[in-house]
Design an enzyme around this catalytic site. Structure first.
Site, PDB file in Angstrom:
ATOM      1  N   CYS A   2     102.916  45.545  -1.478  1.00 34.80           N
ATOM      2  CA  CYS A   2     103.861  44.439  -1.493  1.00 34.80           C
ATOM      3  C   CYS A   2     104.499  44.365  -0.115  1.00 34.80           C
ATOM      4  O   CYS A   2     105.162  45.303   0.326  1.00 34.80           O
ATOM      5  CB  CYS A   2     104.934  44.655  -2.561  1.00 34.80           C
ATOM      6  N   GLU A 104     101.148  37.551  -1.991  1.00 37.47           N
ATOM      7  CA  GLU A 104      99.997  38.412  -1.718  1.00 37.47           C
ATOM      8  C   GLU A 104      98.910  37.556  -1.102  1.00 37.47           C
ATOM      9  O   GLU A 104      98.852  36.342  -1.342  1.00 37.47           O
ATOM     10  CB  GLU A 104      99.516  39.095  -2.993  1.00 37.47           C
TER      11      GLU A 104
END
Length: 221
Positions: A2, A104
């Site tokens: 992340c 992402e």
């Protein structure tokens, strides 16, 4: 992993969602939260939950150079209870890192396509995090890292890793200040069921951390 996320909720929404009594000093929403920035986190000080800011990128208390933080924005939950950098934090320095979506990048044949990922059934949520205090002469830093795990079925199509998002009824249990063996904290994380996600493509505008406005979350035309 992340490496970028958002927090767009207003302060009152956050206070209500996490049952916080005190206002958040200098709260500012963000469309593009990046490593090295201060991020909103919640800890339990033994008496009450408190929200405040930690710098994203863990600098362990024993580190000689604060630059190590840029390499420690994430920690693998599978091994955090064994690693010197994270082991003692797993037992006594756990935190919630507040967010409402994360980005992402999915690899394609030609490029990496950024996607914004949200939960389907709730707006605000918390990543499972660890924090530490670092002191060097007259300088003091409070920093954090986000715990990650193997991607679930939904995320596998986008990336092989994902941040750990705590179920709403497990958030307080994660930051409860009672001492806990690192392995117990590890086992707690392994039992969590992931929420359901939804995702959509966004523009490459989000790739630059300095870009921080509504264009970051605008759907790709």
């Amino acid at each position: 992993m992340c490496g970028r996320y958002t927090l767009l909720a207003d302060e009152l929404e956050i206070l209500n969602e996490f049952n916080l009594e005190k206002p958040i000093d200098s709260y500012q929403p963000s469309y593009n939260i990046a490593p090295g920035q201060n991020v909103l986190a919640i800890i339990h000080d033994g008496k009450e939950k408190r929200a405040g800011y930690l710098r994203w990128g863990l600098v362990p208390s024993w580190a000689k150079d604060e630059k190590i933080g840029y390499k420690m924005i994430n920690a693998r939950s599978e091994t955090a209870h064994e690693k010197p950098s994270f082991k003692h934090l797993m037992s006594r320095k756990r935190c919630l890192i507040v967010a409402d979506s994360f980005y992402e990048w999915k690899k394609t044949d030609q490029e990496k396509q950024p996607k914004r990922i949200e939960l389907t059934d709730r707006k605000l949520f918390a990543f499972a995090g660890l924090w530490d205090k670092w002191v060097d002469e007259d300088k003091e830093l409070f920093t954090c890292t986000i715990l990650t795990k193997d991607a679930n079925e939904f995320m596998q199509d986008i990336h092989h890793r994902m941040p750990i998002i705590l179920p709403e009824n497990k958030e307080d249990e994660w930051i409860t200040p009672h001492k806990q063996h690192p392995k117990e904290a590890h086992e707690f994380l392994q039992t969590l069921r992931a929420d359901e996600f939804k995702a959509y493509d966004v523009q490459s505008y989000v790739n630059k951390a300095k870009n921080n406005d509504e264009n970051c979350i605008a759907p790709l035309a």
